[in-house]
Scaffold this motif. Structure first.
Motif, PDB file in Angstrom:
ATOM      1  N   ASP A  40       0.837  -1.188   0.000  1.00 20.73           N
ATOM      2  CA  ASP A  40       0.000   0.000   0.000  1.00 20.73           C
ATOM      3  C   ASP A  40       0.883   1.255   0.000  1.00 20.73           C
ATOM      4  OD1 ASP A  40      -2.327   1.578   0.292  1.00 20.73           O
ATOM      5  OD2 ASP A  40      -1.845   1.788   2.416  1.00 20.73           O
ATOM      6  N   LEU A  41       0.572   2.176  -0.901  1.00 23.10           N
ATOM      7  CA  LEU A  41       1.407   3.363  -1.098  1.00 23.10           C
ATOM      8  C   LEU A  41       1.668   4.144   0.188  1.00 23.10           C
ATOM      9  CD1 LEU A  41       2.833   5.288  -3.059  1.00 23.10           C
ATOM     10  CD2 LEU A  41       0.617   6.309  -3.572  1.00 23.10           C
ATOM     11  N   SER A  42       0.626   4.374   0.992  1.00 22.93           N
ATOM     12  CA  SER A  42       0.821   5.246   2.148  1.00 22.93           C
ATOM     13  C   SER A  42       1.631   4.580   3.262  1.00 22.93           C
ATOM     14  CB  SER A  42      -0.523   5.752   2.672  1.00 22.93           C
ATOM     15  OG  SER A  42      -1.493   4.768   2.579  1.00 22.93           O
ATOM     16  N   VAL A  53       9.033   3.493  -1.986  1.00 23.22           N
ATOM     17  CA  VAL A  53       8.114   3.941  -3.033  1.00 23.22           C
ATOM     18  C   VAL A  53       8.937   4.305  -4.268  1.00 23.22           C
ATOM     19  CG1 VAL A  53       6.466   5.728  -3.747  1.00 23.22           C
ATOM     20  CG2 VAL A  53       6.396   4.831  -1.396  1.00 23.22           C
ATOM     21  N   ALA A 104       8.287   6.197  -7.799  1.00 22.80           N
ATOM     22  CA  ALA A 104       7.247   6.994  -8.438  1.00 22.80           C
ATOM     23  C   ALA A 104       7.694   7.467  -9.810  1.00 22.80           C
ATOM     24  CB  ALA A 104       6.889   8.191  -7.567  1.00 22.80           C
ATOM     25  N   ALA A 115       6.066   0.079  -3.385  1.00 24.43           N
ATOM     26  CA  ALA A 115       4.804   0.565  -3.929  1.00 24.43           C
ATOM     27  C   ALA A 115       5.112   1.487  -5.103  1.00 24.43           C
ATOM     28  CB  ALA A 115       4.031   1.327  -2.862  1.00 24.43           C
ATOM     29  N   GLY A 130       4.188   4.952  -7.124  1.00 28.42           N
ATOM     30  CA  GLY A 130       3.507   6.242  -7.042  1.00 28.42           C
ATOM     31  C   GLY A 130       3.570   6.935  -8.390  1.00 28.42           C
ATOM     32  N   ASN A 147      -2.799   6.545  -6.818  1.00 29.50           N
ATOM     33  CA  ASN A 147      -1.356   6.420  -6.658  1.00 29.50           C
ATOM     34  C   ASN A 147      -0.637   7.766  -6.690  1.00 29.50           C
ATOM     35  OD1 ASN A 147      -2.495   3.878  -7.922  1.00 29.50           O
ATOM     36  ND2 ASN A 147      -0.480   3.173  -7.292  1.00 29.50           N
ATOM     37  N   VAL A 186       1.176  10.985  -5.693  1.00 31.12           N
ATOM     38  CA  VAL A 186       1.915  11.499  -4.543  1.00 31.12           C
ATOM     39  C   VAL A 186       2.002  13.010  -4.691  1.00 31.12           C
ATOM     40  CG1 VAL A 186       4.152  11.569  -3.394  1.00 31.12           C
ATOM     41  CG2 VAL A 186       3.272   9.399  -4.259  1.00 31.12           C
ATOM     42  N   LYS A 190      -1.437  11.483  -2.163  1.00 30.77           N
ATOM     43  CA  LYS A 190      -0.972  10.952  -0.885  1.00 30.77           C
ATOM     44  C   LYS A 190       0.284  11.697  -0.441  1.00 30.77           C
ATOM     45  CE  LYS A 190      -3.703   7.306  -0.571  1.00 30.77           C
ATOM     46  NZ  LYS A 190      -3.958   6.720  -1.909  1.00 30.77           N
ATOM     47  N   VAL A 224       3.547  10.817   1.574  1.00 34.60           N
ATOM     48  CA  VAL A 224       4.225   9.589   2.018  1.00 34.60           C
ATOM     49  C   VAL A 224       5.561   9.933   2.676  1.00 34.60           C
ATOM     50  CG1 VAL A 224       3.151   8.209   0.193  1.00 34.60           C
ATOM     51  CG2 VAL A 224       5.367   9.251  -0.229  1.00 34.60           C
ATOM     52  N   TYR A 229      12.544   6.798  -1.233  1.00 31.67           N
ATOM     53  CA  TYR A 229      11.650   7.293  -2.280  1.00 31.67           C
ATOM     54  C   TYR A 229      12.469   7.469  -3.542  1.00 31.67           C
ATOM     55  CZ  TYR A 229       7.964  10.060  -4.517  1.00 31.67           C
ATOM     56  OH  TYR A 229       6.973  10.513  -5.367  1.00 31.67           O
TER      57      TYR A 229
END
Lengths: 271, 315
Positions: free
Chosen positions: B193-195, B200, B202, B224, B226, B241, B243, B248, B250, B255
Motif C-alpha cells: 500500500d502506497l501510504s 516507493v 514513483a 509501492a 507512485g 497512486n 503522490v 498521498k 508519504v 523514495y
C-alpha cells in the motif's frame, strides 16, 4: 438553491513561505497571496450546480452562489477572483482579533457567518475545498459540519444533487465509497471533481458590480477571546527551518548509471 | 499510568501498519488502549496484543460503520469521558483526521495533525510548507488529540496480554445523517500500500506514459508505485497512486523519483522521506536538490540496468 462556498486566501506556494517571528503564525503579509488553488474546485462545483438548475426560457440561474472568506483585508482578492469566475455575492469576515486563529476558531467564525447568511435565505449547501494549500490540515470542513450540525460529505471526487439529496463519491485509501445525505449538507471537493474555469472578460468586468459585505466578529455575535491566537488549544514551541539537505551525489549516466544506482541502494541496505 | 487511546485503522480485522506505529508511540506516553470500531476484532486481537495494547475497547454497532466519520467521533468522545486518557492518537488518513477534528470540538481539546514524531511528554514534530520547516508543538488545552503520519516511527513489538471489553456508544440521529450507501474496494495491485510502504518508486512526465520500467524496478525492491500529478492528469496512472499535495503524502524509508521534475506540489507529498533518489534526464530538475543520490540519464536505460543487476545479485 442557495450555496455558500468557503474559500481561503493563502500565501502563494511558489513563493518563499515563512512565519511571523513573534508569534509563530503564518506570514500572510510578506508573501504574495492568492485564492487557494484547491478552493477553485469548490467555486466551480457551486457554479455548475447553480447553472444546472437554470430556468431555460429566462436563462436565470436557479442557484445563488455566495463566496465567503475569513482573513486579513488582502483576502478580498480571493473573493474577487471567485466573483470573476461567476459567484453572485461575497462575504468577507475580517477582524484583527481573528489573526492567528487555528482550525477550530476558524470553523467557529465560518459557522457563525454561514448562520448569518442563512438568516436572509436558508442555505442548502456549504461547499469547501479539500484542504488549504498552506496549513493543509484538511479538518475545517469536518469541523464546520460538526458546528452546523450538517451531514458531512467530504472529499468528494463526484457530486450529484437530485430531489433534495446529495450524493458523493469519496475515494479513500483502500476503497471508494458512495455517501448520501439529505440537504442541507456540507460538501468538500477534491481536485478530481472538475476543471475550474478561468474568469472571462465579462466575468472580470461584472465582478466589480457584485455585492460584497464585510463583517467583523461582533457582527457575528462572537467575542475576541473566542478566536485568534488566544483561543488556540495548541502552542508552538519552536520552528526550525529544515537544514538544507546534504548535497547528495549526482552522477551522469555514461552507460553505467543503473549500476551506480544499484550500488547506492546496496550500500544503504535497501537491497 | 494513564491510558492512551489509539483508534485502530483496519480492514475487516486486518490491522494497518500505521496502527502498530501508534501503539508504539502510545507506549512512550502511557498504557496503550486500542479502540476497535467495526467487526472482525478476533482477527485483530493478536496483532494489537503483540504491539503492546494493554486494553481494547470494541465498538461493534453498525451505526458507526454505516455512516461517515461523525458517529466514530461521538463514540470516541464518550470513551474519552469515561477513561480520561492522557491522549488520543489516530492515523493521519482522511477518516482519521476528520474523526480527530470533530472529536476536538466535542471535548474542547487541542488537535495536532500530521505529526511525524511524538515525544513521551506529547510534544509533537510536524513538517510544514512542503518540508521547509520543522515545527515542535503541544496541545495546551484538554486531552491532546494527535494524528500521526504512517512510517513516522518504527513499530516495536511488546507482546503482552490485551484485555478486551465491549463499549456501547450512544449515537445521536444527527451523527447518522451521512450514510455510506456503497463501498467499492480498490483493485489490488499485489504491491504494498502506497501510504504505508517502506519503499516507493514513483514515475512522472518522463515516463511518457510507459510505467513498465518503473513497475519492474518497484517489484524488484518490493516497493509501492507512485505517480506525479502530471502522470495522473495525463491518464497514465490511477489517481489513487498520486503522490503530492492533492494526492498521498508519504514518508517511506526510500523514495525513488523517476522522470519527476520535483515541483513544490510534489515535494509536499514526499519530502519527509528518509532517503531520496532521483533519475531524470534534466540535470537542472529541482528534484536533484533533494536527492541523496541522483542519476542524470534516461530512465529507460538506467532503470532496466539497475533492475537486472539487483535481480542478479539476489540470484
Amino acid at each position: 438553491m442557495n450555496i455558500v462556498v468557503c474559500v481561503k486566501f493563502v500565501p502563494d506556494a511558489q513563493s518563499e513561505r515563512g512565519f511571523e517571528p513573534g508569534d509563530h503564525t503564518t506570514d500572510r503579509f510578506g508573501v504574495p497571496g492568492r485564492l487557494s488553488e484547491l478552493d477553485e474546485y469548490a467555486v466551480e462545483a457551486a457554479l455548475t450546480l447553480a447553472t444546472a438548475g437554470a430556468d431555460a426560457p429566462t436563462g436565470e440561474p436557479a442557484g445563488r452562489v455566495t463566496v465567503m472568506t475569513v482573513g486579513p483585508p488582502a483576502a478580498a482578492e480571493a473573493i474577487k477572483k471567485a466573483l470573476q469566475m461567476g459567484a453572485d455575492a461575497g462575504v468577507h469576515v475580517t477582524d484583527e482579533a481573528i489573526a492567528g486563529s487555528d482550525a477550530a476558531a476558524t470553523s467557529l467564525v465560518l459557522a457563525a457567518a454561514i448562520r448569518r447568511i442563512g438568516e436572509a435565505a436558508p442555505v442548502d449547501l456549504v461547499l469547501t475545498g479539500m484542504a488549504s494549500t498552506d496549513a493543509v490540515m484538511s479538518v475545517v470542513p469536518a469541523m464546520l459540519a460538526e458546528r452546523l450540525d450538517l451531514p458531512q460529505l467530504t472529499l468528494a471526487s463526484q457530486l450529484s444533487i437530485e430531489g433534495g439529496t446529495a450524493s458523493i463519491r469519496r475515494d479513500g485509501d483502500l476503497a471508494s465509497q458512495t455517501v448520501t445525505a439529505a440537504l442541507p449538507a456540507l460538501v468538500s471537493v477534491t481536485d478530481q471533481i472538475n476543471e475550474p474555469r478561468y474568469p472571462s472578460f465579462k466575468g472580470i468586468m461584472g465582478a466589480k458590480k457584485k455585492p460584497v459585505q464585510t463583517w467583523g466578529i461582533a457582527d457575528l455575535g462572537l467575542r475576541a477571546d473566542q478566536v485568534g491566537l488566544a483561543a488556540s488549544a495548541t502552542v508552538v514551541e519552536s520552528i526550525t527551518p529544515r537544514p538544507p539537505r546534504q548535497a547528495g551525489q549526482v552522477v551522469k549516466d555514461d552507460g553505467d548509471g543503473g549500476r551506480q544506482l544499484a550500488d547506492f541502494l546496496r550500500s544503504r541496505k535497501f537491497v | 499510568m494513564s491510558e492512551v487511546l489509539v483508534l485502530v485503522d483496519h480492514v475487516d480485522g486486518a490491522v494497518r501498519k500505521a496502527t502498530t506505529e501508534l501503539l508504539t508511540i502510545a507506549a512512550r506516553v502511557g498504557e496503550p488502549s486500542a479502540v476497535y470500531i467495526g467487526t472482525g476484532f478476533q482477527d485483530a486481537a493478536a496483532t494489537l496484543a503483540r504491539f503492546g495494547a494493554v486494553k481494547a475497547y470494541r465498538i461493534e454497532s453498525p451505526d458507526l460503520t454505516a455512516h461517515l466519520v461523525a458517529p466514530s467521533a461521538e463514540a470516541l468522545a464518550q470513551l474519552v469521558e469515561r477513561t480520561q486518557p492522557a491522549a488520543v492518537l489516530l492515523a493521519s488518513t482522511a477518516d482519521g483526521k476528520e474523526i480527530a477534528a470533530r472529536l476536538a470540538l466535542k471535548i474542547d481539546s487541542g488537535l495536532i495533525t500530521d505529526a511525524v514524531d511524538v515525544d513521551a511528554d506529547l510534544v509533537t514534530t510536524q513538517s510544514v510548507f512542503a518540508g521547509a520547516y520543522s515545527v515542535r508543538a503541544r496541545v495546551s488545552r484538554g486531552t491532546p488529540i494527535i494524528t500521526v503520519k504512517a512510517n513516522s516511527v518504527t513499530a516495536q513489538e511488546r507482546p503482552g496480554e490485551c484485555v478486551d471489553e465491549q463499549f456501547t456508544a450512544v449515537i445521536s440521529p444527527g451523527a447518522m445523517s451521512a450514510r455510506i450507501t456503497g463501498t467499492r474496494p480498490r483493485q489490488k495491485s499485489g504491491r504494498p500500500d502506497l501510504s504505508e510502504a517502506a519503499i516507493v518508486v514513483a514515475g512522472g512526465r518522463g515516463t511518457n506514459g510507459d510505467f513498465g520500467p518503473v513497475e519492474a524496478f518497484a517489484d524488484t525492491l518490493g516497493a509501492a508505485v507512485g505517480a506525479s500529478r502530471a502522470a495522473v492528469d495525463a491518464g497514465w496512472y490511477p489517481h489513487a497512486n498520486q503522490v503530492g499535495q492533492t494526492g498521498k503524502s508519504v514518508s517511506p524509508q526510500l523514495y525513488v523519483a523517476v522522470g519527476i521534475s520535483g515541483a513544490i506540489q510534489h515535494r509536499a507529498g514526499m519530502q519527509t522521506s528518509k532517503t531520496i533518489v532521483a533519475v531524470n534526464k534534466d540535470a537542472d530538475a529541482p528534484i536533484f536538490e533533494l536527492a541523496d543520490f541522483g542519476v542524470v540519464g534516461d530512465l529507460f536505460t538506467v532503470l532496466p540496468q539497475a533492475t537486472t543487476l539487483i535481480e542478479q545479485a539476489r540470484g
